[in-house]
Design a protein around this motif. Sequence first.
Motif, PDB file in Angstrom:
ATOM      1  N   ALA A  10       0.831  -1.208   0.000  1.00 31.78           N
ATOM      2  CA  ALA A  10       0.000   0.000   0.000  1.00 31.78           C
ATOM      3  C   ALA A  10       0.863   1.255   0.000  1.00 31.78           C
ATOM      4  O   ALA A  10       0.594   2.209  -0.739  1.00 31.78           O
ATOM      5  N   PRO A  62      -7.242   5.129   1.178  1.00 29.11           N
ATOM      6  CA  PRO A  62      -6.392   4.644   0.091  1.00 29.11           C
ATOM      7  C   PRO A  62      -6.751   5.296  -1.243  1.00 29.11           C
ATOM      8  O   PRO A  62      -7.834   5.845  -1.414  1.00 29.11           O
ATOM      9  N   SER A  66      -2.559   2.637  -4.438  1.00 25.26           N
ATOM     10  CA  SER A  66      -2.223   1.877  -3.239  1.00 25.26           C
ATOM     11  C   SER A  66      -3.024   0.576  -3.181  1.00 25.26           C
ATOM     12  O   SER A  66      -2.514  -0.443  -2.706  1.00 25.26           O
ATOM     13  N   ILE A  70      -1.561  -3.181  -2.951  1.00 27.23           N
ATOM     14  CA  ILE A  70      -2.026  -4.209  -2.015  1.00 27.23           C
ATOM     15  C   ILE A  70      -2.299  -5.513  -2.759  1.00 27.23           C
ATOM     16  O   ILE A  70      -1.892  -6.595  -2.318  1.00 27.23           O
TER      17      ILE A  70
END
Length: 80
Positions: A10, A62, A66, A70
């Motif tokens: 992230a 987020p 990001s 992830i």
Amino acid sequence: MCVLFVVIGAILGGILGQLLMKVDALAGIMPYLVTTYPVFDITPVTFNLYVIQLTLGLAFAPNLMSILGIVLAIVLFRKY
């Protein structure tokens, strides 16, 4: 270990998004990829313990880069 991969993914995805904002060829799509979407926000709470003052709060907002980081981190974690 998986949580560490997800957090690092992230962070690196967000940093990569900010770096790619400067690329002129991606100027049309990057504002959509780096716009943050607040998921939750816990307002800061201050504890005055007379010796130290402690402030705690948490926000998770987020962006799409990001989230992509992830997903990539989870794929890499499962692969290795």
